[in-house]
Motif scaffolding. Structure first.
Motif, PDB file in Angstrom:
ATOM      1  N   SER A 261       0.843  -1.189   0.000  1.00 45.57           N
ATOM      2  CA  SER A 261       0.000   0.000   0.000  1.00 45.57           C
ATOM      3  C   SER A 261       0.879   1.240   0.000  1.00 45.57           C
ATOM      4  O   SER A 261       1.941   1.263   0.638  1.00 45.57           O
ATOM      5  CB  SER A 261      -0.902   0.030   1.237  1.00 45.57           C
ATOM      6  N   ILE A 262       0.446   2.267  -0.706  1.00 49.40           N
ATOM      7  CA  ILE A 262       1.154   3.545  -0.634  1.00 49.40           C
ATOM      8  C   ILE A 262       0.777   4.238   0.662  1.00 49.40           C
ATOM      9  O   ILE A 262      -0.401   4.396   0.986  1.00 49.40           O
ATOM     10  CB  ILE A 262       0.806   4.439  -1.837  1.00 49.40           C
ATOM     11  N   MET A 263       1.806   4.644   1.418  1.00 46.75           N
ATOM     12  CA  MET A 263       1.590   5.329   2.690  1.00 46.75           C
ATOM     13  C   MET A 263       2.085   6.763   2.570  1.00 46.75           C
ATOM     14  O   MET A 263       3.100   7.021   1.921  1.00 46.75           O
ATOM     15  CB  MET A 263       2.319   4.586   3.814  1.00 46.75           C
ATOM     16  N   PRO A 264       1.400   7.716   3.195  1.00 50.29           N
ATOM     17  CA  PRO A 264       1.711   9.121   2.972  1.00 50.29           C
ATOM     18  C   PRO A 264       2.898   9.630   3.786  1.00 50.29           C
ATOM     19  O   PRO A 264       3.377   8.974   4.716  1.00 50.29           O
ATOM     20  CB  PRO A 264       0.420   9.817   3.433  1.00 50.29           C
ATOM     21  N   THR A 265       3.359  10.814   3.425  1.00 50.70           N
ATOM     22  CA  THR A 265       4.361  11.530   4.219  1.00 50.70           C
ATOM     23  C   THR A 265       3.933  11.553   5.682  1.00 50.70           C
ATOM     24  O   THR A 265       2.763  11.777   5.997  1.00 50.70           O
ATOM     25  CB  THR A 265       4.492  12.980   3.712  1.00 50.70           C
ATOM     26  N   GLY A 266       4.901  11.331   6.568  1.00 51.39           N
ATOM     27  CA  GLY A 266       4.601  11.336   7.990  1.00 51.39           C
ATOM     28  C   GLY A 266       4.314   9.970   8.567  1.00 51.39           C
ATOM     29  O   GLY A 266       4.197   9.818   9.790  1.00 51.39           O
ATOM     30  N   THR A 267       4.196   8.946   7.700  1.00 46.45           N
ATOM     31  CA  THR A 267       4.039   7.579   8.202  1.00 46.45           C
ATOM     32  C   THR A 267       5.303   7.175   8.964  1.00 46.45           C
ATOM     33  O   THR A 267       6.413   7.471   8.532  1.00 46.45           O
ATOM     34  CB  THR A 267       3.800   6.600   7.033  1.00 46.45           C
ATOM     35  N   VAL A 268       5.108   6.501  10.078  1.00 41.04           N
ATOM     36  CA  VAL A 268       6.258   6.037  10.862  1.00 41.04           C
ATOM     37  C   VAL A 268       6.549   4.591  10.451  1.00 41.04           C
ATOM     38  O   VAL A 268       5.714   3.700  10.622  1.00 41.04           O
ATOM     39  CB  VAL A 268       5.981   6.128  12.369  1.00 41.04           C
ATOM     40  N   LEU A 269       7.725   4.379   9.880  1.00 34.56           N
ATOM     41  CA  LEU A 269       8.137   3.068   9.391  1.00 34.56           C
ATOM     42  C   LEU A 269       8.837   2.316  10.519  1.00 34.56           C
ATOM     43  O   LEU A 269       9.789   2.822  11.111  1.00 34.56           O
ATOM     44  CB  LEU A 269       9.081   3.220   8.192  1.00 34.56           C
ATOM     45  N   PHE A 270       8.365   1.103  10.786  1.00 32.62           N
ATOM     46  CA  PHE A 270       8.885   0.319  11.911  1.00 32.62           C
ATOM     47  C   PHE A 270       9.188  -1.093  11.424  1.00 32.62           C
ATOM     48  O   PHE A 270       8.283  -1.822  11.027  1.00 32.62           O
ATOM     49  CB  PHE A 270       7.850   0.281  13.042  1.00 32.62           C
ATOM     50  N   SER A 271      10.484  -1.468  11.435  1.00 35.07           N
ATOM     51  CA  SER A 271      10.829  -2.815  10.971  1.00 35.07           C
ATOM     52  C   SER A 271      10.371  -3.836  11.998  1.00 35.07           C
ATOM     53  O   SER A 271      10.619  -3.707  13.187  1.00 35.07           O
ATOM     54  CB  SER A 271      12.330  -2.938  10.712  1.00 35.07           C
ATOM     55  N   SER A 272       9.688  -4.868  11.498  1.00 34.86           N
ATOM     56  CA  SER A 272       9.028  -5.819  12.395  1.00 34.86           C
ATOM     57  C   SER A 272       9.741  -7.160  12.476  1.00 34.86           C
ATOM     58  O   SER A 272       9.306  -8.061  13.177  1.00 34.86           O
ATOM     59  CB  SER A 272       7.584  -6.042  11.933  1.00 34.86           C
ATOM     60  N   ARG A 273      10.841  -7.298  11.744  1.00 32.26           N
ATOM     61  CA  ARG A 273      11.620  -8.535  11.813  1.00 32.26           C
ATOM     62  C   ARG A 273      13.009  -8.310  11.223  1.00 32.26           C
ATOM     63  O   ARG A 273      13.222  -7.424  10.398  1.00 32.26           O
ATOM     64  CB  ARG A 273      10.923  -9.662  11.048  1.00 32.26           C
ATOM     65  N   ALA A 274      13.935  -9.105  11.712  1.00 28.92           N
ATOM     66  CA  ALA A 274      15.301  -9.209  11.165  1.00 28.92           C
ATOM     67  C   ALA A 274      15.962  -7.876  10.837  1.00 28.92           C
ATOM     68  O   ALA A 274      16.373  -7.655   9.705  1.00 28.92           O
ATOM     69  CB  ALA A 274      15.281 -10.103   9.925  1.00 28.92           C
ATOM     70  N   PRO A 275      16.169  -6.967  11.762  1.00 32.68           N
ATOM     71  CA  PRO A 275      15.738  -7.033  13.156  1.00 32.68           C
ATOM     72  C   PRO A 275      14.463  -6.230  13.393  1.00 32.68           C
ATOM     73  O   PRO A 275      14.004  -5.511  12.510  1.00 32.68           O
ATOM     74  CB  PRO A 275      16.907  -6.373  13.879  1.00 32.68           C
ATOM     75  N   ILE A 276      13.946  -6.338  14.610  1.00 31.88           N
ATOM     76  CA  ILE A 276      12.820  -5.517  15.029  1.00 31.88           C
ATOM     77  C   ILE A 276      13.359  -4.174  15.530  1.00 31.88           C
ATOM     78  O   ILE A 276      14.328  -4.129  16.269  1.00 31.88           O
ATOM     79  CB  ILE A 276      12.033  -6.212  16.158  1.00 31.88           C
ATOM     80  N   GLY A 277      12.738  -3.092  15.105  1.00 30.19           N
ATOM     81  CA  GLY A 277      13.027  -1.812  15.729  1.00 30.19           C
ATOM     82  C   GLY A 277      13.775  -0.775  14.933  1.00 30.19           C
ATOM     83  O   GLY A 277      14.045   0.313  15.443  1.00 30.19           O
ATOM     84  N   TYR A 278      14.113  -1.024  13.649  1.00 28.28           N
ATOM     85  CA  TYR A 278      14.573   0.082  12.818  1.00 28.28           C
ATOM     86  C   TYR A 278      13.376   1.006  12.633  1.00 28.28           C
ATOM     87  O   TYR A 278      12.264   0.550  12.330  1.00 28.28           O
ATOM     88  CB  TYR A 278      15.059  -0.397  11.452  1.00 28.28           C
TER      89      TYR A 278
END
Length: 394
Positions: A261-278
């Motif tokens: 999905s296209i997400m707009p400016t201001g979306t907070v990107l959070f890596s959920s695996r390998a690793p978690i937390g970027y």
């Protein structure tokens, strides 16, 4: 001016690292840096390490102690070729070969930039190997670099060092701004949280969105100039807070034939695996791969609150993750992460506080991207003698 070919082993004393016995617990947890390839070797200097050792640990590998100003080169695996300069006496593990530079004949900064060039070559060759690539001390010492006289070395290194110093200064400013925002977040929403605020979940402050990978077998799904498609690797390499593009973009066709999905400016990107937390903030419309559980903030909540909430909630999220091969937080679990729901006035106060900080961080990151590109363009030209700097007075 003529340049000589010099073996790495002639640049100074080569030291291969050594690991203090891990079974002896009192070797670890002291104040002495223990450098490994998993530490941040992307910056010019290293100021802290994930692991530290005690004086006992240091003394147990006395022959591997290196002083400040030593150049460390990772010589194994996927991190092969990474280079960093020590800022204090320390020890490295055996995956790193270090050069204690002969400063009477060679400039430390010049040798550092020469190792960056050599490191890229080593890393490139490692990609063609099916085995784990290893460069031992003997092989490392036998590589050659081009080298002018020491005055020329200093002039060349001075140009590149000026750029790196400005990058580092900008990073320090941004780190300070980040700390200010984190302190204010804790003050408003943790230490002085209003007991009347309701309790909910992430789903009450934003929409959790997963990502997807268009088929890699379809080249028409990918392009150099299309819809930004972010992976956790992009955040690990980039390390910027605001991101607008990754290594790959996808086409409209690629988007259509995936569940991204296209997400707009201001979306907070959070890596959920390998690793978690970027974690990063979309600085434009983006999509991600399935390694993210991003949060599109509700309008009344805003990006700043969601960003620092996720940073603060990272230990909780990690504890909610599952998986045997690698830990992952699922979309359903992510939506149930507990969250406080502050009143709109407090959220607006925090947003107003963060707005000028974010703008300055964004500006300095843009400058650092330009400076990094400039340095990377100049580096091979300067280090090969293609650019004549003999007339410069630095």
């Amino acid at each position: 001016m003529a340049w000589n070919r010099v073996k790495v082993g002639e640049l100074g004393r080569i030291v291969t690292g050594k690991t203090p016995k891990t079974a002896e617990k009192d070797n670890y947890g002291g104040s002495i840096m223990f450098v490994t390839p998993s530490d941040n070797m992307d910056a010019k200097y290293i100021y802290s390490t994930g692991k530290t050792i005690t004086e006992k640990g240091r003394d147990s590998v006395r022959g591997a102690i290196i002083p400040a100003g030593t150049i460390c080169v990772s010589c194994i695996g996927s991190d092969l070729g990474k280079v960093v300069i020590t800022t204090e006496e320390c020890v490295t593990n055996q995956q790193i070969n270090s050069i204690i530079v002969d400063t009477a004949n060679y400039d430390i900064d010049f040798v550092y930039y020469s190792m960056l060039i050599l490191g890229k070559e080593l890393n490139f060759h490692s990609k063609t190997s099916t085995a784990v690539p290893i460069v031992n001390k003997s092989s490392f010492s036998s590589y050659e670099i081009g080298c002018p006289d020491i005055d020329e070395q200093r002039r060349i290194a001075g140009i590149l060092t000026a750029i790196d110093s400005k990058i580092e200064e900008n990073e320090r400013i941004n780190d300070n701004l980040e700390q200010q925002a984190e302190v204010y977040f804790n003050h408003l929403f943790i230490t002085n949280a209003d007991p009347s605020w309701s309790e909910g979940t992430i789903s009450d402050i934003g929409i959790v969105v997963g990502g997807s990978t268009p088929s890699k077998a379809k080249p028409e799904y990918y392009t150099d100039n299309g819809i930004a498609w972010i992976t956790p690797k992009d955040l690990s390499v980039d390390k910027f807070k605001f991101i607008s593009h990754g290594a790959d973009d996808i086409t409209e066709l690629g988007l259509k034939n995936s569940s991204a999905s296209i997400m707009p400016t201001g979306t907070v990107l959070f890596s959920s695996r390998a690793p978690i937390g970027y974690i990063a903030i979309a600085d434009g419309d983006v999509t991600t791969n399935q390694g993210f559980k991003s949060v599109v903030p509700n309008n009344n909540v805003g990006t700043a609150f969601v960003y620092y909430f996720l940073k603060n909630a990272l230990p909780t999220i990690e504890n909610m993750a599952s998986g045997s091969t690698f830990k992952e937080i699922s979309g359903s679990a992510m939506r149930t992460v507990p969250a406080i729901i502050p009143d709109d006035e407090s959220l607006q106060i925090f947003a107003d506080f963060c707005e000028p900080l974010f703008q300055q961080q964004r500006t300095l990151e843009a400058e650092n991207r330009y400076l990094t590109s400039l340095r990377d363009t100049l580096l091979p030209k300067l280090m090969s003698g293609a650019l004549d700097v003999s007339g410069l007075d630095l």
